[in-house]
Design an enzyme around this catalytic site. Structure first.
Site, PDB file in Angstrom:
ATOM      1  N   LYS A  82      43.789  42.830  41.621  1.00 25.73           N
ATOM      2  CA  LYS A  82      43.935  41.601  42.408  1.00 25.73           C
ATOM      3  C   LYS A  82      44.799  41.850  43.646  1.00 25.73           C
ATOM      4  O   LYS A  82      44.556  41.275  44.709  1.00 25.73           O
ATOM      5  CB  LYS A  82      44.569  40.493  41.561  1.00 25.73           C
ATOM      6  CG  LYS A  82      43.638  39.905  40.483  1.00 25.73           C
ATOM      7  CD  LYS A  82      44.323  38.727  39.795  1.00 25.73           C
ATOM      8  CE  LYS A  82      43.846  38.463  38.383  1.00 25.73           C
ATOM      9  NZ  LYS A  82      42.547  37.815  38.261  1.00 25.73           N
ATOM     10  N   GLU A 139      52.333  34.522  43.841  1.00 25.80           N
ATOM     11  CA  GLU A 139      51.777  33.654  44.880  1.00 25.80           C
ATOM     12  C   GLU A 139      52.170  32.204  44.667  1.00 25.80           C
ATOM     13  O   GLU A 139      52.658  31.814  43.605  1.00 25.80           O
ATOM     14  CB  GLU A 139      50.253  33.817  45.015  1.00 25.80           C
ATOM     15  CG  GLU A 139      49.456  33.436  43.806  1.00 25.80           C
ATOM     16  CD  GLU A 139      47.967  33.789  43.919  1.00 25.80           C
ATOM     17  OE1 GLU A 139      47.598  34.743  44.615  1.00 25.80           O
ATOM     18  OE2 GLU A 139      47.173  33.091  43.266  1.00 25.80           O
ATOM     19  N   ARG A 151      30.029  41.172  39.367  1.00 25.88           N
ATOM     20  CA  ARG A 151      28.982  41.143  38.331  1.00 25.88           C
ATOM     21  C   ARG A 151      28.318  39.770  38.355  1.00 25.88           C
ATOM     22  O   ARG A 151      28.700  38.914  39.145  1.00 25.88           O
ATOM     23  CB  ARG A 151      29.620  41.336  36.960  1.00 25.88           C
ATOM     24  CG  ARG A 151      30.753  40.331  36.771  1.00 25.88           C
ATOM     25  CD  ARG A 151      31.296  40.278  35.369  1.00 25.88           C
ATOM     26  NE  ARG A 151      32.619  39.682  35.320  1.00 25.88           N
ATOM     27  CZ  ARG A 151      32.869  38.390  35.293  1.00 25.88           C
ATOM     28  NH1 ARG A 151      31.888  37.512  35.332  1.00 25.88           N
ATOM     29  NH2 ARG A 151      34.106  37.935  35.251  1.00 25.88           N
TER      30      ARG A 151
HETATM   31  P1  ADP Z   1      41.351  35.533  35.954  1.00 29.98           P
HETATM   32  O1  ADP Z   1      40.910  36.821  36.591  1.00 29.98           O
HETATM   33  O2  ADP Z   1      42.251  35.752  34.787  1.00 29.98           O
HETATM   34  O3  ADP Z   1      40.233  34.588  35.700  1.00 29.98           O
HETATM   35  P2  ADP Z   1      42.037  34.130  38.417  1.00 29.98           P
HETATM   36  O4  ADP Z   1      42.843  34.739  39.463  1.00 29.98           O
HETATM   37  O5  ADP Z   1      40.547  34.044  38.646  1.00 29.98           O
HETATM   38  O6  ADP Z   1      42.327  34.863  37.034  1.00 29.98           O
HETATM   39  O7  ADP Z   1      42.584  32.678  38.123  1.00 29.98           O
HETATM   40  C1  ADP Z   1      42.108  31.924  37.032  1.00 29.98           C
HETATM   41  C2  ADP Z   1      42.494  30.469  37.199  1.00 29.98           C
HETATM   42  O8  ADP Z   1      43.923  30.331  37.327  1.00 29.98           O
HETATM   43  C3  ADP Z   1      41.953  29.795  38.430  1.00 29.98           C
HETATM   44  O9  ADP Z   1      40.643  29.337  38.275  1.00 29.98           O
HETATM   45  C4  ADP Z   1      42.953  28.657  38.617  1.00 29.98           C
HETATM   46  O10 ADP Z   1      42.679  27.607  37.720  1.00 29.98           O
HETATM   47  C5  ADP Z   1      44.258  29.273  38.206  1.00 29.98           C
HETATM   48  N1  ADP Z   1      44.983  29.804  39.392  1.00 29.98           N
HETATM   49  C6  ADP Z   1      44.892  31.034  39.907  1.00 29.98           C
HETATM   50  N2  ADP Z   1      45.676  31.164  41.002  1.00 29.98           N
HETATM   51  C7  ADP Z   1      46.308  29.982  41.189  1.00 29.98           C
HETATM   52  C8  ADP Z   1      47.252  29.459  42.129  1.00 29.98           C
HETATM   53  N3  ADP Z   1      47.728  30.210  43.118  1.00 29.98           N
HETATM   54  N4  ADP Z   1      47.660  28.186  42.014  1.00 29.98           N
HETATM   55  C9  ADP Z   1      47.195  27.408  41.009  1.00 29.98           C
HETATM   56  N5  ADP Z   1      46.313  27.833  40.063  1.00 29.98           N
HETATM   57  C10 ADP Z   1      45.867  29.106  40.149  1.00 29.98           C
END
Ligand code: ADP
Length: 661
Positions: free
Chosen positions: A116, A200, A292
């Site tokens: 990430k 973040e 994917r």
């Molecule tokens: P993963 O790879 O574990 O799925 P993600 O980065 O896609 O992780 O984030 C999964 C979920 O976490 C997002 O869909 C959102 O609901 C929450 N999330 C991620 N980043 C943030 C953020 N900066 N602020 C609020 N919620 C977040």
């Protein structure tokens, strides 16, 4: 185009890939673990090979063994599905080394998006908007804390190697930062073998909006529009839809462009998803790219009329994308829910066991069911307990929502716990209907969404009683057919008795409440509560008329349990066998209150009596049926708070009961 491909996956996605291959005349090779020997994807594929024991690590994650099977079987390509090896660089490389096409992006793109932090750094260069934060290499706790202070609380600490909602911590203040960091790093090390993190800004009430992109080996990249996956539980998607509610054409174009820029920056080929988080003001920021096909790809297929697996196969075999950006259709609205074998009421614990009854709604142009199981299959503890994905389409979001509610009402599952009632409440929730979904909705509305099962209505008991009568009749007929004289009135099973209209009481229990239904046979048919019932329907379906009212239900019997499906609800009733010890398995807590307004018929024990758990204490009559209240535990009846003949209101306490210590 390929003529034979291997599918390195299981469950619904394996079945779904096989369906497209079959349509295109491509032969399929399945792999399976010992636990999946009889699985649906194995039955559907043209060939199947066992690759090891049940544990994924020893079967579906064994890259070399799967590549070896692909080589031996003569497959020209491997489709990895999602999960398992789908984002594994080593696997993609091993396929390439064996001269087999990996149906996914180039290894360099998988690597670039695998972390990430690295992905954010790349996106920054490509001018894709990012959530403000720190994603550099410096990992000293004190340094990360000053970064968090600079960003401003709340912040989110994320494992760089994370996925599946794991390795994330929300931190509300500077004081709490280091403890949260340590715990996040521990989880990241344990789950991903890598404890690097990024920090973040934690957005309040955000929406998760992602863009489906596609690239070909000629360098073309298009967006197939967005999906909104904001309905999440613990950062895991529960409901997905396309298009996103309240999306404007301008924002769609802007997000589509940002996503294509992101994909272009890593030389993307194949299907990918660029995930954004959007704040309440509509600003959107890059979160990560999944290299994917996603679980939720069907909603995109429904609004575009395209087959994404077909596109993957075409692109992997070197063909250009079938459409240019301006040719990508967008029609109507689609919603998907993930039907899981789990117990929402028990903290969403997975529910494993035999899927004794599985009756999904009828598939049509509006309703699609993607599933890797059939009735009688096991939900195994070794894999994700998803039973099916239910997808609907209609002209508008409002109509799609209504379709989804209807399809969920028709979905009947028994044998394992499931989240259908929870999903119905969620899709029926006012905020969902209004398109006001943010990632915190489910948690905020927990109470409403997890309300415990409603008391079964009178018609559910009628259904149970009629179902029993009909089964008894069928059994008697079967027995009669086996006797020498099938014409004998004794063999008819219609309750015919010399000089008698037989009447009796059938008893059912729901939770702590027992209900008796007076039934009988008359004129070749049944009576319920003294009124003649006209009964129709076959198998587990019942429809009947009783005096003025008509009703319908499906009844599925599993041992002593009767699952009564009616009006979109499932009522679990137990047949009470008068010869068995009453209430033996009852829970030791009990509301000794009137379950509904009614009349007290009889008090069954003396005040002061010491009774065993399950002992009948009083009988009341309500809605023409008798209900028996039983002792919730061994204990003493200190007093009755009602008298025989008294009319009582719903919810009033009837017995002062003291459970033994
Ligand atoms: P993963 O790879 O574990 O799925 P993600 O980065 O896609 O992780 O984030 C999964 C979920 O976490 C997002 O869909 C959102 O609901 C929450 N999330 C991620 N980043 C943030 C953020 N900066 N602020 C609020 N919620 C977040």
């Amino acid at each position: 185009m390929f003529t034979k491909i291997l599918i390195a996956n299981r469950g619904e996605i394996a079945c779904r890939v096989i369906a497209t291959c079959r349509r295109l005349g491509i032969r399929t090779v399945a792999v399976y673990s010992e636990a999946d020997a009889g699985a649906r994807h194995v039955r559907l594929a043209d060939e199947a090979y066992c690759v090891g024991p049940a544990a994924s690590r020893e079967s579906y994650l064994r890259a070399e063994r799967i590549v070896e099977v692909a080589r031996r079987s003569g497959a020209q390509a491997v489709h990895p599905g999602y999960g398992f090896l789908s984002e594994n660089e080593g696997f993609a490389e091993a396929c390439a080394a064996a001269g087999i096409a990996f149906i996914g992006p180039p290894v360099t793109a998988i690597r670039a998006m695998g972390s990430k932090s690295a992905a954010k750094a790349l996106m920054e260069k490509a001018a894709v908007p990012l959530v403000p934060g720190y994603h550099g290499d410096e990992q000293a706790p004190a340094f990360l804390r000053t970064q968090a202070d600079r960003i401003g609380y709340p912040v989110l600490i994320k494992a760089s190697a994370g996925g599946g909602g794991k390795g994330m911590r929300v931190v509300e203040s500077s004081e709490a930062f280091e403890a949260a960091l340590a715990s996040c790093q521990r989880e990241a090390r344990a789950s991903f073998g890598d404890d690097r993190v990024l920090v973040e800004k934690y957005l309040q009430r955000p929406r998760h909006i992602e863009i489906q992109v596609f690239g070909d080996s000629q360098g073309n990249i298009v967006s197939l529009h967005e999906r909104d996956c904001s309905a999440q539980r613990r950062h895991q998607k529960v409901v997905e839809e396309a298009p996103a509610p309240h999306m404007t054409a301008e924002r769609r174009a802007a997000m589509g462009k940002a996503a294509c820029d992101a994909a272009r920056a890593v030389g993307y080929v194949g299907a990918g998803t660029v995930e954004f988080i959007a704040d309440t003001g509509g600003e959107f920021y890059f979160m990560e790219m999944n290299t994917r096909l996603q679980v939720e790809h069907p909603v995109t297929e429904m609004i575009t009329g395209l087959d994404l697996v077909e596109w993957q196969l075409r692109v992997a075999s070197g063909e250009p994308l079938p459409l240019r950006q301006e040719q990508v259709p967008l029609r109507g609205h689609s919603i998907e829910v993930r039907v899981y074998a789990e117990e929402p009421e028990k903290g969403f614990l997975p529910s494993i066991g035999r899927l004794a009854h599985f009756a999904p709604p009828q598939a049509s142009a509006h309703v699609r069911v993607d599933s890797g199981v059939e009735q009688g299959d096991e939900i195994s503890p070794h894999y994700d307990p998803m039973i099916a994905k239910l997808i609907v389409w209609d002209e508008s979001r409002e109509r799609a929502t209504e379709r989804m509610l209807r399809a969920l009402a028709e979905f009947r599952i028994a044998g394992v716990g499931n989240n259908i009632a929870f999903l119905s409440r969620l899709v029926g929730h006012a905020e969902f209907r209004a398109g006001q979904v943010d990632t915190g909705l489910i948690e905020r509305e927990r109470e409403t969404l997890l309300a415990s099962a409603a008391a079964a209505p009178v018609t559910a008991f009628e259904a149970a009683a009629l179902w029993r009568l009909r089964s008894e009749q069928a059994e008697a007929r079967a027995r009669g057919a086996a006797t020498l004289d099938p014409q004998s009135p004794w063999a008819q099973g219609d309750g015919w008795r010399l000089n008698s209209t037989q009447s009796r009481s059938l008893r059912f229990r729901q939770g702590e409440q027992e209900t008796a239904v007076a039934v009988g046979y008359a004129g070749g048919g049944f009576t319920v509560g003294g009124a003649a019932a006209t009964l129709a329907g076959e198998g587990d379906a019942l429809s009947w008329a009783l005096g003025e009212h008509r009703a319908e239900a499906h009844v599925v019997a599993l041992g002593e349990d009767l699952h009564v499906f009616q009006g979109g609800l499932r009522h679990l009733l137990q047949v009470v066998d008068p010869l068995a010890h009453a209430g033996e398995e009852q829970e030791a807590h009990g509301g000794l209150t009137a379950p509904m307004p009614g009349k007290i018929v009889a008090l069954l024990v003396e005040t002061g009596a010491v009774v065993e758990k399950g002992a009948p204490l009083l009988v009341m009559e309500a809605m023409k049926m008798e209900h028996t209240l039983c002792a919730p535990a061994r204990g003493t009846v200190k007093a009755f708070l009602c008298t025989a003949g008294e009319q009582v209101k719903d919810g009033v306490e009837l017995v002062d009961f003291e459970a033994a210590a």
